[in-house]
Write an enzyme that holds these catalytic residues in place. Structure first.
Site, mmCIF file in Angstrom:
data_model
loop_
_atom_site.group_PDB
_atom_site.id
_atom_site.type_symbol
_atom_site.label_atom_id
_atom_site.label_comp_id
_atom_site.label_asym_id
_atom_site.label_seq_id
_atom_site.Cartn_x
_atom_site.Cartn_y
_atom_site.Cartn_z
ATOM 1 N N SER A 25 1.203 -1.565 -0.255
ATOM 2 C CA SER A 25 -0.154 -0.242 0.003
ATOM 3 C C SER A 25 0.774 1.122 0.133
ATOM 4 C CB SER A 25 -0.954 0.006 1.278
ATOM 5 O OG SER A 25 0.115 -0.099 2.476
ATOM 6 N N GLY A 57 -5.476 -1.136 5.469
ATOM 7 C CA GLY A 57 -5.675 -2.213 6.694
ATOM 8 C C GLY A 57 -6.873 -1.468 7.356
ATOM 9 N N CYS A 87 3.041 -7.449 1.666
ATOM 10 C CA CYS A 87 1.912 -6.546 2.783
ATOM 11 C C CYS A 87 0.493 -7.852 2.791
ATOM 12 C CB CYS A 87 0.820 -6.010 1.586
ATOM 13 S SG CYS A 87 -0.396 -5.064 2.543
ATOM 14 N N ASN A 88 0.990 -7.513 4.157
ATOM 15 C CA ASN A 88 0.259 -8.950 4.875
ATOM 16 C C ASN A 88 -1.329 -8.863 4.602
ATOM 17 O OD1 ASN A 88 2.040 -10.116 7.482
ATOM 18 N ND2 ASN A 88 2.899 -8.027 6.732
ATOM 19 N N CYS A 197 2.895 -6.599 10.225
ATOM 20 C CA CYS A 197 2.307 -5.642 8.986
ATOM 21 C C CYS A 197 4.570 -5.342 8.623
ATOM 22 C CB CYS A 197 2.306 -3.913 9.760
ATOM 23 S SG CYS A 197 1.348 -2.759 8.430
ATOM 24 N N THR A 198 3.815 -4.311 7.396
ATOM 25 C CA THR A 198 6.230 -5.041 6.538
ATOM 26 C C THR A 198 6.043 -3.082 6.857
ATOM 27 O OG1 THR A 198 4.784 -3.936 4.183
ATOM 28 C CG2 THR A 198 5.474 -6.496 4.486
HETATM 29 N N1 DGL Z 1 2.428 -2.789 5.175
HETATM 30 C C1 DGL Z 1 1.255 -3.557 4.969
HETATM 31 C C2 DGL Z 1 1.200 -4.866 5.403
HETATM 32 O O1 DGL Z 1 1.990 -5.481 5.845
HETATM 33 C C3 DGL Z 1 0.091 -2.432 4.483
HETATM 34 C C4 DGL Z 1 -0.840 -1.220 5.834
HETATM 35 C C5 DGL Z 1 -1.627 -0.771 5.670
HETATM 36 O O2 DGL Z 1 -1.402 -0.001 4.718
HETATM 37 O O3 DGL Z 1 -2.182 -0.784 6.290
HETATM 38 O O4 DGL Z 1 -0.060 -4.982 6.258
#
Ligand code: DGL
Length: 275
Positions: A25, A57, A87-88, A197-198
């Site tokens: 994202s 998210g 992205c998780n 979350c990455t």
């Molecule tokens: N970095 C993402 C993850 O690993 C997305 C976080 C988001 O956009 O809320 O979930």
């Protein structure tokens, strides 16, 4: 020359210089990019950050799935040989349907619950995730699978991604949110924390300032890179030429601020292009 040698020569000489597509994202997936660039330095990487629709998210599964499909299509048009969903939130919400339609290797990022459950000595693990991951069925099934003899405490962390995106990780607000989200895990006396979350690996030192250095913190950059490498080898997709791989960065809403955040997180100046 015998047949065995012929075969190994073919494997060794095979090289595929097409890029690997990676997306998130926003800037979070750069924590995965850094690991891939270090471990697979010959590979050409194209990173897409969907800033116009970030954060994921607080979005619905339907919305996230739509974005994942649009981004996958853009990357496939760029002739990628493999796709990493860095992205998780996007992985747990949309990877299954994508895998049914796309034939190139797709590597997703899922919170490291299994290794954390194995590692935890007191069998109590905390996991920091976005709201859309915390309520996702695939994620909850994963938690259930590894909760047989382990207590897993799920902690949603709204607001953190936005602060990381703004380059505000040293702010009072960021420290205060982290305190709020880590306190329940400290109260439960977990001995292992999963960064689900990455974006969160970029807060590692801030997290350690609060919880100390004795607790195990797990993220997924190394296992994701290992799985990507395994898939490239298995499908004979490795870039075997000893050239330094390129890294191209794109955003759906580039700005000077985001370009600076990306440069700070990657550790050198980068140019952010529009996609
Ligand atoms: N970095 C993402 C993850 O690993 C997305 C976080 C988001 O956009 O809320 O979930």
């Amino acid at each position: 020359m015998n047949n065995t040698n012929d075969k190994s020569d073919t494997v060794l000489n095979h090289t595929d210089c097409r890029p690997i597509g990676i997306f998130d994202s926003g800037v979070g997936g750069l924590s995965i990019v850094k690991c891939i660039a270090k471990q697979l330095p010959n590979e050409h990487l194209i990173y897409l950050a969907d800033h116009l629709h970030a954060p994921y998210g607080d979005k619905s599964t339907a919305f996230i799935t739509d974005r994942v499909n649009i981004i996958a299509k853009i990357l496939i048009q760029r002739q990628i040989k493999a796709l990493v969903i860095a992205c998780n939130t996007a992985t747990v919400n949309a990877i299954d349907q994508l895998r049914k339609r796309i034939t190139i290797p797709i590597i997703g990022v899922e919170p490291a619950i299994k290794p954390a459950a194995i590692y935890s000595k007191i069998k109590r693990v905390g996991i920091l995730v976005t709201q859309a991951t915390a309520t996702n069925g695939r994620f909850l099934a994963l938690v259930k699978k590894h909760s047989i003899d382990v207590e897993v405490i799920i902690q949603p962390c709204p607001g953190l991604v936005e602060l990381i995106e703004q380059g505000d990780i040293n702010s009072y607000q960021c420290g205060s949110l982290l305190h709020n989200y880590l306190s329940p895990l400290l109260a439960k006396k977990v001995d292992t924390i999963v960064l689900g979350c990455t974006h969160y690996p970029f807060l590692l030192s801030k997290i350690q300032n609060i919880i100390g250095h004795n607790m195990k913190i797990m993220d997924t950059a190394a296992p994701v890179t290992k799985e990507l490498h395994r898939q490239l080898q298995k499908n004979q997709l490795c870039q075997a030429d000893q050239n330094q791989g390129k890294l191209e960065l794109y955003s759906s809403n580039p700005s000077t601020l985001i370009e600076k955040t990306c440069s700070d997180l990657i550790g050198h100046p980068i140019t952010l292009k529009y996609f």
